[in-house]
Design a protein around this motif. Structure first.
Motif, PDB file in Angstrom:
ATOM      1  N   ALA A 226      24.072  25.734  18.202  1.00  0.00           N
ATOM      2  CA  ALA A 226      24.974  26.634  17.756  1.00  0.00           C
ATOM      3  C   ALA A 226      26.445  26.457  18.190  1.00  0.00           C
ATOM      4  N   GLU A 227      26.563  25.635  19.085  1.00  0.00           N
ATOM      5  CA  GLU A 227      27.810  25.640  19.903  1.00  0.00           C
ATOM      6  C   GLU A 227      28.769  24.838  18.920  1.00  0.00           C
ATOM      7  N   GLU A 228      29.991  25.310  18.805  1.00  0.00           N
ATOM      8  CA  GLU A 228      31.102  24.611  17.986  1.00  0.00           C
ATOM      9  C   GLU A 228      31.428  23.162  18.785  1.00  0.00           C
ATOM     10  N   ILE A 229      31.687  23.358  20.042  1.00  0.00           N
ATOM     11  CA  ILE A 229      31.850  22.044  20.553  1.00  0.00           C
ATOM     12  C   ILE A 229      30.465  21.798  21.603  1.00  0.00           C
ATOM     13  N   ARG A 230      29.818  20.910  21.087  1.00  0.00           N
ATOM     14  CA  ARG A 230      28.480  20.517  21.834  1.00  0.00           C
ATOM     15  C   ARG A 230      28.808  20.233  23.258  1.00  0.00           C
ATOM     16  N   PRO A 231      27.751  20.447  24.191  1.00  0.00           N
ATOM     17  CA  PRO A 231      27.999  20.226  25.504  1.00  0.00           C
ATOM     18  C   PRO A 231      27.701  18.700  25.659  1.00  0.00           C
ATOM     19  N   ASP A 232      28.328  17.994  26.963  1.00  0.00           N
ATOM     20  CA  ASP A 232      27.958  16.818  27.301  1.00  0.00           C
ATOM     21  C   ASP A 232      26.680  16.714  28.028  1.00  0.00           C
ATOM     22  N   CYS A 233      26.283  17.825  28.580  1.00  0.00           N
ATOM     23  CA  CYS A 233      24.951  17.770  29.379  1.00  0.00           C
ATOM     24  C   CYS A 233      24.367  19.467  29.320  1.00  0.00           C
ATOM     25  N   VAL A 234      23.211  19.404  29.340  1.00  0.00           N
ATOM     26  CA  VAL A 234      22.533  20.777  29.544  1.00  0.00           C
ATOM     27  C   VAL A 234      21.843  20.725  30.864  1.00  0.00           C
ATOM     28  N   LEU A 235      21.954  21.764  31.568  1.00  0.00           N
ATOM     29  CA  LEU A 235      21.432  21.980  32.987  1.00  0.00           C
ATOM     30  C   LEU A 235      20.652  23.155  33.070  1.00  0.00           C
ATOM     31  N   VAL A 236      19.399  23.187  33.619  1.00  0.00           N
ATOM     32  CA  VAL A 236      18.228  24.256  33.928  1.00  0.00           C
ATOM     33  C   VAL A 236      17.948  24.316  35.266  1.00  0.00           C
ATOM     34  N   ASP A 237      18.345  25.534  35.995  1.00  0.00           N
ATOM     35  CA  ASP A 237      17.670  25.901  37.080  1.00  0.00           C
ATOM     36  C   ASP A 237      16.523  26.378  37.142  1.00  0.00           C
ATOM     37  N   GLU A 238      15.657  26.562  38.318  1.00  0.00           N
ATOM     38  CA  GLU A 238      14.354  27.271  38.517  1.00  0.00           C
ATOM     39  C   GLU A 238      13.484  27.118  37.445  1.00  0.00           C
ATOM     40  N   ALA A 239      13.374  25.733  36.918  1.00  0.00           N
ATOM     41  CA  ALA A 239      12.625  25.613  35.680  1.00  0.00           C
ATOM     42  C   ALA A 239      11.130  25.538  35.896  1.00  0.00           C
ATOM     43  N   GLN A 240      10.504  25.995  36.921  1.00  0.00           N
ATOM     44  CA  GLN A 240       9.046  26.469  37.235  1.00  0.00           C
ATOM     45  C   GLN A 240       8.704  27.534  36.378  1.00  0.00           C
ATOM     46  N   PHE A 241       9.796  28.313  36.345  1.00  0.00           N
ATOM     47  CA  PHE A 241       9.594  29.955  35.277  1.00  0.00           C
ATOM     48  C   PHE A 241       9.665  29.718  34.015  1.00  0.00           C
TER      49      PHE A 241
ATOM     50  N   MET B  80      11.105  24.155  48.375  1.00  0.00           N
ATOM     51  CA  MET B  80      12.008  25.222  48.785  1.00  0.00           C
ATOM     52  C   MET B  80      13.072  24.852  49.599  1.00  0.00           C
ATOM     53  N   ASN B  81      14.263  24.797  49.664  1.00  0.00           N
ATOM     54  CA  ASN B  81      15.295  24.671  50.540  1.00  0.00           C
ATOM     55  C   ASN B  81      15.462  22.834  50.204  1.00  0.00           C
ATOM     56  N   ALA B  82      15.273  22.160  49.365  1.00  0.00           N
ATOM     57  CA  ALA B  82      15.493  20.728  49.108  1.00  0.00           C
ATOM     58  C   ALA B  82      16.839  20.575  48.241  1.00  0.00           C
ATOM     59  N   SER B  83      17.685  21.624  48.186  1.00  0.00           N
ATOM     60  CA  SER B  83      18.934  21.361  47.934  1.00  0.00           C
ATOM     61  C   SER B  83      19.008  21.317  46.096  1.00  0.00           C
ATOM     62  N   LYS B  84      17.963  21.967  45.575  1.00  0.00           N
ATOM     63  CA  LYS B  84      17.957  21.676  43.962  1.00  0.00           C
ATOM     64  C   LYS B  84      19.115  22.398  43.441  1.00  0.00           C
ATOM     65  N   SER B  85      19.434  23.654  43.937  1.00  0.00           N
ATOM     66  CA  SER B  85      20.355  24.602  43.126  1.00  0.00           C
ATOM     67  C   SER B  85      21.916  23.865  43.520  1.00  0.00           C
ATOM     68  N   ILE B  86      22.207  23.711  44.708  1.00  0.00           N
ATOM     69  CA  ILE B  86      23.375  22.936  44.851  1.00  0.00           C
ATOM     70  C   ILE B  86      23.628  21.674  44.062  1.00  0.00           C
ATOM     71  N   GLN B  87      22.437  20.939  44.000  1.00  0.00           N
ATOM     72  CA  GLN B  87      22.608  19.527  43.338  1.00  0.00           C
ATOM     73  C   GLN B  87      23.088  19.840  41.788  1.00  0.00           C
ATOM     74  N   LEU B  88      22.344  20.722  41.232  1.00  0.00           N
ATOM     75  CA  LEU B  88      22.611  21.413  39.853  1.00  0.00           C
ATOM     76  C   LEU B  88      24.090  21.738  39.764  1.00  0.00           C
ATOM     77  N   LEU B  89      24.717  22.513  40.836  1.00  0.00           N
ATOM     78  CA  LEU B  89      26.001  23.199  40.729  1.00  0.00           C
ATOM     79  C   LEU B  89      26.904  21.902  40.734  1.00  0.00           C
ATOM     80  N   THR B  90      26.546  20.985  41.651  1.00  0.00           N
ATOM     81  CA  THR B  90      27.508  19.636  42.115  1.00  0.00           C
ATOM     82  C   THR B  90      27.626  19.007  40.587  1.00  0.00           C
ATOM     83  N   VAL B  91      26.296  18.707  39.723  1.00  0.00           N
ATOM     84  CA  VAL B  91      26.393  17.824  38.591  1.00  0.00           C
ATOM     85  C   VAL B  91      27.276  18.756  37.493  1.00  0.00           C
TER      86      VAL B  91
END
Length: 189
Positions: A74-89, A11-22
């Motif tokens: 199903a996305e008409e325009i496919r994403p260039d990247c998929v990001l997942v937060d809190e993946a432990q759940f 916890m508090n290792a900056s995981k979510s802020i890193q995801l938001l930055t990416v």
């Protein structure tokens, strides 16, 4: 070649802020991202990725029956990247859907989460990611009691450390602290 990345930390290792930055960096370059987060993590609202520094964004909530592969495919325009937060759940079936996104759609997936719970056991989602990820990267932070690397999560009830009980209790710094191994087993409280 697309890969599945699992970036974990205490916890508090900056995981979510890193995801938001990416996500921001991709979008600043005119690229599309899709962001997911488990619905069980409702601290900031269901379908919200938020950092403790105050930055947040909407995300697609993941429930037990959510099919991540179908949503992305199903996305008409496919994403260039998929990001997942809190993946432990997430469940093992979700991890296999992420593998499918990488292998069948050729889209990189970057997943962030905790490795272990307060009982010092792997979360099921994290265990599955350790088995399936192409790259596993640790995001480091320091123990709240010393300057050693935090490797464990200590849970508190009424100011006292606890090592048993309900595994999932969504809470913040008032309930959980990131600590080194010696302070996990012998906290100075």
């Amino acid at each position: 070649m697309a890969q599945l990345y699992f970036r974990y930390g205490a916890m508090n290792a900056s995981k979510s802020i890193q995801l938001l930055t990416v996500a921001h960096n991709y979008e600043q370059s005119g690229k599309k991202v899709m962001v997911f987060t488990p619905a069980v993590d409702d601290r900031f609202g269901v379908g919200k990725v938020a950092s403790r520094v105050g930055i947040s964004r909407d995300a697609i909530p993941i429930n037990e029956e959510t099919d991540l592969f179908q949503i992305v495919a199903a996305e008409e325009i496919r994403p260039d990247c998929v990001l997942v937060d809190e993946a432990q759940f997430i469940g093992k079936h979700h991890v296999m859907q992420l593998v499918q996104i990488v292998d069948d759609l050729g889209i990189p997936v970057i997943v962030y989460g905790l490795l272990k719970n307060f009982k010092n056991e792997l979360f099921p989602g994290s265990a599955a990611l350790l088995c399936e990820a192409d790259k596993v990267e640790e995001i480091k932070t320091v123990c709240v009691y010393c300057n050693k690397k935090a490797t464990h999560i200590l849970k508190f009830k009424n100011g006292k450390p606890v090592y048993s009980g309900e595994t999932i209790e969504i809470a913040g710094n008032d309930t959980y602290s990131s600590v080194c191994r010696p302070h996990y087993y012998n906290p100075p409280v």
